[in-house]
Design a protein around this motif. Structure first.
Motif, PDB file in Angstrom:
ATOM      1  N   GLU A  75       0.837  -1.200   0.000  1.00  0.00           N
ATOM      2  CA  GLU A  75       0.000   0.000   0.000  1.00  0.00           C
ATOM      3  C   GLU A  75       0.872   1.250   0.000  1.00  0.00           C
ATOM      4  O   GLU A  75       2.005   1.238   0.499  1.00  0.00           O
ATOM      5  CB  GLU A  75      -0.903   0.035   1.237  1.00  0.00           C
ATOM      6  CG  GLU A  75      -1.853  -1.141   1.366  1.00  0.00           C
ATOM      7  CD  GLU A  75      -2.571  -1.155   2.693  1.00  0.00           C
ATOM      8  OE1 GLU A  75      -3.538  -1.935   2.829  1.00  0.00           O
ATOM      9  OE2 GLU A  75      -2.162  -0.384   3.602  1.00  0.00           O
ATOM     10  N   LEU A  76       0.327   2.311  -0.532  1.00  0.00           N
ATOM     11  CA  LEU A  76       0.968   3.621  -0.481  1.00  0.00           C
ATOM     12  C   LEU A  76      -0.043   4.618   0.070  1.00  0.00           C
ATOM     13  O   LEU A  76      -1.180   4.682  -0.406  1.00  0.00           O
ATOM     14  CB  LEU A  76       1.438   4.066  -1.867  1.00  0.00           C
ATOM     15  CG  LEU A  76       2.177   5.397  -1.919  1.00  0.00           C
ATOM     16  CD1 LEU A  76       3.502   5.312  -1.169  1.00  0.00           C
ATOM     17  CD2 LEU A  76       2.423   5.835  -3.366  1.00  0.00           C
ATOM     18  N   ALA A  77       0.348   5.375   1.077  1.00  0.00           N
ATOM     19  CA  ALA A  77      -0.556   6.331   1.731  1.00  0.00           C
ATOM     20  C   ALA A  77       0.105   7.700   1.793  1.00  0.00           C
ATOM     21  O   ALA A  77       1.341   7.821   1.858  1.00  0.00           O
ATOM     22  CB  ALA A  77      -0.922   5.857   3.135  1.00  0.00           C
ATOM     23  N   VAL A  78      -0.735   8.742   1.771  1.00  0.00           N
ATOM     24  CA  VAL A  78      -0.281  10.115   1.989  1.00  0.00           C
ATOM     25  C   VAL A  78      -0.738  10.524   3.377  1.00  0.00           C
ATOM     26  O   VAL A  78      -1.929  10.444   3.695  1.00  0.00           O
ATOM     27  CB  VAL A  78      -0.853  11.075   0.929  1.00  0.00           C
ATOM     28  CG1 VAL A  78      -0.390  12.502   1.202  1.00  0.00           C
ATOM     29  CG2 VAL A  78      -0.431  10.641  -0.468  1.00  0.00           C
ATOM     30  N   ILE A  79       0.198  10.952   4.193  1.00  0.00           N
ATOM     31  CA  ILE A  79      -0.073  11.260   5.599  1.00  0.00           C
ATOM     32  C   ILE A  79       0.222  12.737   5.852  1.00  0.00           C
ATOM     33  O   ILE A  79       1.231  13.276   5.388  1.00  0.00           O
ATOM     34  CB  ILE A  79       0.788  10.378   6.526  1.00  0.00           C
ATOM     35  CG1 ILE A  79       0.323   8.918   6.423  1.00  0.00           C
ATOM     36  CG2 ILE A  79       0.711  10.842   7.966  1.00  0.00           C
ATOM     37  CD1 ILE A  79       1.171   7.956   7.208  1.00  0.00           C
ATOM     38  N   ARG A  80      -0.685  13.361   6.593  1.00  0.00           N
ATOM     39  CA  ARG A  80      -0.475  14.748   7.038  1.00  0.00           C
ATOM     40  C   ARG A  80      -0.225  14.734   8.538  1.00  0.00           C
ATOM     41  O   ARG A  80      -0.963  14.106   9.294  1.00  0.00           O
ATOM     42  CB  ARG A  80      -1.688  15.617   6.701  1.00  0.00           C
ATOM     43  CG  ARG A  80      -1.596  17.030   7.279  1.00  0.00           C
ATOM     44  CD  ARG A  80      -2.587  17.975   6.648  1.00  0.00           C
ATOM     45  NE  ARG A  80      -3.960  17.491   6.706  1.00  0.00           N
ATOM     46  CZ  ARG A  80      -4.968  18.027   6.002  1.00  0.00           C
ATOM     47  NH1 ARG A  80      -4.730  19.024   5.171  1.00  0.00           N
ATOM     48  NH2 ARG A  80      -6.184  17.556   6.106  1.00  0.00           N
ATOM     49  N   TYR A 119      -1.841  11.140  -8.004  1.00  0.00           N
ATOM     50  CA  TYR A 119      -2.276  12.496  -8.332  1.00  0.00           C
ATOM     51  C   TYR A 119      -2.673  13.216  -7.043  1.00  0.00           C
ATOM     52  O   TYR A 119      -3.636  12.825  -6.372  1.00  0.00           O
ATOM     53  CB  TYR A 119      -3.454  12.468  -9.299  1.00  0.00           C
ATOM     54  CG  TYR A 119      -3.101  11.996 -10.686  1.00  0.00           C
ATOM     55  CD1 TYR A 119      -2.796  12.886 -11.706  1.00  0.00           C
ATOM     56  CD2 TYR A 119      -3.064  10.628 -10.978  1.00  0.00           C
ATOM     57  CE1 TYR A 119      -2.465  12.450 -12.977  1.00  0.00           C
ATOM     58  CE2 TYR A 119      -2.728  10.174 -12.241  1.00  0.00           C
ATOM     59  CZ  TYR A 119      -2.430  11.090 -13.238  1.00  0.00           C
ATOM     60  OH  TYR A 119      -2.094  10.656 -14.494  1.00  0.00           O
ATOM     61  N   LEU A 120      -1.940  14.269  -6.701  1.00  0.00           N
ATOM     62  CA  LEU A 120      -2.255  15.019  -5.483  1.00  0.00           C
ATOM     63  C   LEU A 120      -3.611  15.705  -5.583  1.00  0.00           C
ATOM     64  O   LEU A 120      -4.294  15.892  -4.576  1.00  0.00           O
ATOM     65  CB  LEU A 120      -1.163  16.053  -5.213  1.00  0.00           C
ATOM     66  CG  LEU A 120       0.213  15.495  -4.832  1.00  0.00           C
ATOM     67  CD1 LEU A 120       1.234  16.631  -4.689  1.00  0.00           C
ATOM     68  CD2 LEU A 120       0.139  14.701  -3.537  1.00  0.00           C
ATOM     69  N   LYS A 121      -4.011  16.081  -6.768  1.00  0.00           N
ATOM     70  CA  LYS A 121      -5.297  16.760  -6.939  1.00  0.00           C
ATOM     71  C   LYS A 121      -6.460  15.831  -6.627  1.00  0.00           C
ATOM     72  O   LYS A 121      -7.560  16.291  -6.295  1.00  0.00           O
ATOM     73  CB  LYS A 121      -5.416  17.297  -8.369  1.00  0.00           C
ATOM     74  CG  LYS A 121      -6.568  18.251  -8.584  1.00  0.00           C
ATOM     75  CD  LYS A 121      -6.555  18.825  -9.989  1.00  0.00           C
ATOM     76  CE  LYS A 121      -7.716  19.799 -10.191  1.00  0.00           C
ATOM     77  NZ  LYS A 121      -7.705  20.381 -11.565  1.00  0.00           N
ATOM     78  N   GLY A 122      -6.231  14.524  -6.697  1.00  0.00           N
ATOM     79  CA  GLY A 122      -7.300  13.579  -6.430  1.00  0.00           C
ATOM     80  C   GLY A 122      -7.470  13.237  -4.966  1.00  0.00           C
ATOM     81  O   GLY A 122      -8.344  12.436  -4.621  1.00  0.00           O
ATOM     82  N   ILE A 123      -6.656  13.817  -4.090  1.00  0.00           N
ATOM     83  CA  ILE A 123      -6.796  13.539  -2.665  1.00  0.00           C
ATOM     84  C   ILE A 123      -8.085  14.191  -2.161  1.00  0.00           C
ATOM     85  O   ILE A 123      -8.279  15.400  -2.342  1.00  0.00           O
ATOM     86  CB  ILE A 123      -5.578  14.066  -1.879  1.00  0.00           C
ATOM     87  CG1 ILE A 123      -4.322  13.303  -2.302  1.00  0.00           C
ATOM     88  CG2 ILE A 123      -5.794  13.937  -0.373  1.00  0.00           C
ATOM     89  CD1 ILE A 123      -3.057  13.786  -1.631  1.00  0.00           C
ATOM     90  N   LEU A 183       4.958  10.300   2.505  1.00  0.00           N
ATOM     91  CA  LEU A 183       4.537   9.132   1.753  1.00  0.00           C
ATOM     92  C   LEU A 183       4.856   7.911   2.607  1.00  0.00           C
ATOM     93  O   LEU A 183       6.008   7.709   3.005  1.00  0.00           O
ATOM     94  CB  LEU A 183       5.273   9.055   0.412  1.00  0.00           C
ATOM     95  CG  LEU A 183       4.963  10.135  -0.610  1.00  0.00           C
ATOM     96  CD1 LEU A 183       5.822   9.950  -1.855  1.00  0.00           C
ATOM     97  CD2 LEU A 183       3.487  10.138  -0.984  1.00  0.00           C
ATOM     98  N   ASN A 184       3.861   7.101   2.881  1.00  0.00           N
ATOM     99  CA  ASN A 184       4.011   5.944   3.747  1.00  0.00           C
ATOM    100  C   ASN A 184       3.842   4.671   2.914  1.00  0.00           C
ATOM    101  O   ASN A 184       2.746   4.380   2.423  1.00  0.00           O
ATOM    102  CB  ASN A 184       2.983   5.977   4.882  1.00  0.00           C
ATOM    103  CG  ASN A 184       3.243   4.924   5.928  1.00  0.00           C
ATOM    104  OD1 ASN A 184       4.396   4.624   6.248  1.00  0.00           O
ATOM    105  ND2 ASN A 184       2.188   4.352   6.484  1.00  0.00           N
ATOM    106  N   LEU A 185       4.946   3.950   2.731  1.00  0.00           N
ATOM    107  CA  LEU A 185       4.926   2.711   1.969  1.00  0.00           C
ATOM    108  C   LEU A 185       4.800   1.534   2.944  1.00  0.00           C
ATOM    109  O   LEU A 185       5.609   1.396   3.861  1.00  0.00           O
ATOM    110  CB  LEU A 185       6.207   2.582   1.146  1.00  0.00           C
ATOM    111  CG  LEU A 185       6.310   1.384   0.209  1.00  0.00           C
ATOM    112  CD1 LEU A 185       5.273   1.490  -0.906  1.00  0.00           C
ATOM    113  CD2 LEU A 185       7.708   1.285  -0.377  1.00  0.00           C
TER     114      LEU A 185
END
Length: 410
Positions: free
Chosen positions: A284-289, A359-363, A384-386
């Motif tokens: 999985e790949l996740a975007v974390i704030r 795509y960052l715009k799709g977040i 980015l969390n792999l």
């Protein structure tokens, strides 16, 4: 008795009532009162205040743009649902206007607009009194604030901090009888921070009108001004290359094209499996704030506080909130997963390349630029969390920080 109270407290107290006469001589009379919202004059006294900020995207295309919704910390479940609801609400308003015989208003004041940091804040204040009413005041002022609000998090006796505080007189002491419109402007104000509404901290700019009254608290009204700061692409933007793994079990190499991205950019990269001796189920790949807030944030980060970067290992993950005390400072960290999707299903083999395209715009969230110790009170960083998951549901993860910057308004 009612007339005596009105004479004592004034007509703005809003006293009305009746006296119940006693049915028997020895009973005392009872007085019932209905007190309006302006009890002892604590209400608005019938005054309505409307704050209008000048400018539209048509008149200032480079400094103002429309937003679909007000910025928020929350992650939307489905971005297409939000867009659909937005369009349905607009269509419903147009249908209601047509049924009432009202011409559609192209310059809809209810639409949310965001302003560039270089745009001067100016507009008008409309003060409206009801028919036959009067309000005596001790002067009317208009104020402009830039405020960092930390009421939702940990603070040391100061829930908010004003980095901008300006005031101008609109009207001298006098009386208001009907409707009056007064212009205002705050030109040349340096706006150092973007508008931000986070979990534990927020940054906002707002115009405030204050009507002062003798012996009574002032009447106030506020209007928030959303501000964004377009940035410049970093001059140094090297690719990210790292090799991670577990000795004699797993060895992977991942590469991203660059470290810095604008908010509508595309993250591209690839993952190369150099050694695979464990049974991997999926990846999985996740975007974390990660929002970190608290007084003395820069000192805490320098000492290795919770504002540090992400790590890696087996069976780990990100924690939702954390508290730390460094050098007597209280720091609160809030971690939020903005997007997560599966990029591989099944066991890989040695030498296999897995492409990455995000795509960052799709977040489905309001992504902001990276903030580094803003005013020494908060920071917002993105990672980015792999994550690799084996057949025994053990999780192997690695976080890598990316830098986001704003290219255009919106």
């Amino acid at each position: 008795m009612v007339s005596d109270l009105i004479a004592l407290f004034g007509p703005s107290a809003g006293f009305t009532g009746i006296i119940d006469r006693p049915s028997k001589p020895h009973m005392t009379q009872r007085l019932h009162f209905w007190i309006s919202n302006s009890f002892f004059g604590l209400g608005s006294g019938g005054l309505q205040i409307k704050i209008t900020v000048n400018g539209t995207p048509d008149s200032h295309p480079n400094d103002i743009v429309y937003l679909r919704h007000r910025p928020s910390w929350k992650v939307r479940k489905n971005v297409f649902t939000v867009l659909k609801n937005h369009d349905n609400n607009n269509n419903a308003q147009l249908i209601q206007q047509q049924q009432r015989g009202i011409a559609p208003n192209k310059n809809n004041n209810n639409r949310i607009m965001v302003y560039s940091c270089d745009h001067d804040t100016e507009g008008s204040i409309t003060l409206t009194m009801g028919h036959g009413k009067k309000l005596d005041h001790m002067g009317i002022q208009v104020k402009f604030f830039g405020r960092i609000d930390m009421e939702g998090g940990v603070h040391e006796g100061r829930p908010h901090y004003d980095f901008i505080s300006l005031s101008k007189e609109l009207l001298p002491p006098g009386s208001l009888y009907d409707t009056r419109t007064v212009p205002f402007n705050f030109r040349g104000v340096e706006k150092l921070h973007e508008t931000y509404h986070g979990r534990n901290v927020s940054v906002k700019y707002f115009v405030q009108v204050e009507v002062k009254r003798q012996w009574l608290p002032p009447i106030t009204a506020e209007h928030e001004v959303l501000v964004q700061i377009p940035g410049v692409e970093p001059s140094v933007n090297e690719p990210i290359k790292m090799e991670v793994g577990i000795e004699d079990c797993l060895h992977i190499e991942f590469e991203y094209e660059k470290r810095c991205y604008h908010l509508h950019d595309v993250i591209c990269g690839q993952i190369n499996f150099l050694l695979v001796r464990i049974k991997i189920k999926h990846m999985e790949l996740a975007v974390i704030r990660r929002e970190t807030s608290g007084e003395g944030l820069a000192q805490s980060a320098a000492m290795g506080g919770p504002n540090g970067g992400g790590g890696g290992g087996a069976g780990g993950g990100t924690h939702t909130t954390g508290n730390s005390s460094k050098a007597g400072q209280n720091i609160v960290t809030e971690t939020q997963t903005l997007l997560k999707y599966e990029i591989m299903d099944g066991a890989p083999v040695k030498g296999e390349l897995i492409p990455v395209r995000l795509y960052l715009k799709g977040i489905p969230a309001d992504v902001t630029p990276t903030y580094h110790a803003e005013n020494n009170r908060f920071s917002v960083r993105y990672f980015l969390n792999l994550v690799l998951v084996d057949e025994e549901d053990r999780r192997y993860f690695k976080q890598q920080e990316i830098i986001l910057w704003r290219k255009n308004l919106g």
